[in-house]
Design an enzyme around this catalytic site. Structure first.
Site, mmCIF file in Angstrom:
data_model
loop_
_atom_site.group_PDB
_atom_site.id
_atom_site.type_symbol
_atom_site.label_atom_id
_atom_site.label_comp_id
_atom_site.label_asym_id
_atom_site.label_seq_id
_atom_site.Cartn_x
_atom_site.Cartn_y
_atom_site.Cartn_z
ATOM 1 N N GLU A 43 0.812 3.944 1.772
ATOM 2 C CA GLU A 43 1.279 4.411 3.068
ATOM 3 C C GLU A 43 2.558 3.677 3.481
ATOM 4 O O GLU A 43 3.522 4.305 3.929
ATOM 5 C CB GLU A 43 0.205 4.181 4.148
ATOM 6 C CG GLU A 43 -1.083 4.946 3.917
ATOM 7 C CD GLU A 43 -2.140 4.151 3.165
ATOM 8 O OE1 GLU A 43 -3.333 4.337 3.456
ATOM 9 O OE2 GLU A 43 -1.775 3.345 2.271
ATOM 10 N N HIS A 74 0.825 -1.205 0.000
ATOM 11 C CA HIS A 74 0.000 0.000 0.000
ATOM 12 C C HIS A 74 0.862 1.260 0.000
ATOM 13 O O HIS A 74 2.011 1.257 0.446
ATOM 14 C CB HIS A 74 -0.937 -0.009 1.196
ATOM 15 C CG HIS A 74 -2.064 -0.973 1.041
ATOM 16 N ND1 HIS A 74 -3.102 -1.051 1.931
ATOM 17 C CD2 HIS A 74 -2.326 -1.900 0.086
ATOM 18 C CE1 HIS A 74 -3.957 -1.979 1.533
ATOM 19 N NE2 HIS A 74 -3.498 -2.519 0.423
ATOM 20 N N CYS A 129 -2.425 -0.388 7.392
ATOM 21 C CA CYS A 129 -1.679 0.844 7.139
ATOM 22 C C CYS A 129 -1.779 1.791 8.324
ATOM 23 O O CYS A 129 -0.819 2.501 8.645
ATOM 24 C CB CYS A 129 -2.159 1.514 5.859
ATOM 25 S SG CYS A 129 -1.611 0.653 4.372
ATOM 26 N N CYS A 170 -6.360 1.552 5.228
ATOM 27 C CA CYS A 170 -6.834 0.300 5.819
ATOM 28 C C CYS A 170 -6.254 0.170 7.227
ATOM 29 O O CYS A 170 -5.365 0.926 7.632
ATOM 30 C CB CYS A 170 -6.449 -0.895 4.954
ATOM 31 S SG CYS A 170 -4.687 -1.302 4.980
#
Length: 152
Positions: free
Chosen positions: A83, A81, A110, A107
């Site tokens: 992040e 992801h 993250c 999410c």
């Protein structure tokens, strides 16, 4: 002409960096800035650099092809992801006290990474398409960690 505020600037940069993603489902960008509005890191969602990911993610990602569903755990996707990719590109000593700007709802995984990195504020865009990520639970967790959360 009105001058854009910093949130507008950094979300715009996040939107632009997201265009680098090969994901057919969600191109996501993340920019991390310090308290003085200096960019510490910027990245997007995508597979690790040594993963064989030529062409569209439809060629190499089971999630992109719709195999295994689209649950919140992302176990069927080899991509990292935005992040986490942004956090990986900067030393933790610099992220303590920083703000993360993310083009989609973060999410839970993250959120844990952002909290561990010392991020103190998250600005993220939450749309109806992100409801599988349980943004309310994620935001609650972040607030429990003392992180300010703003929906864009």
């Amino acid at each position: 002409m009105s001058r854009p505020d910093w949130d507008e600037i950094w979300m715009g940069v996040s939107d632009t960096i997201a265009l680098r993603s090969k994901c057919s489902r969600a191109q996501v960008g993340c920019v991390i800035v310090d308290k003085d509005q200096n960019v510490l890191s910027a990245s997007y969602n995508g597979p690790p650099s040594n993963f064989p990911a030529e062409g569209s993610c439809l060629d190499w990602c089971p999630r992109g092809r719709g195999e295994g569903g689209v649950g919140a755990d992302y176990e069927n996707c080899p991509s990292v992801h935005a992040e986490v990719n942004s956090i990986a590109r900067v030393d933790r000593s610099r992220t303590v006290g920083a703000t993360a700007y993310v083009t989609r709802a973060s999410c839970y995984s993250c959120a844990k990474a952002l909290a561990a990195a010392g991020i103190v504020k998250l600005v993220h865009r939450v749309d109806e398409i992100d409801m599988h990520r349980n943004p309310e639970e994620t935001e609650k967790f972040l607030r429990e960690c003392g992180i300010t959360v703003e929906r864009w």
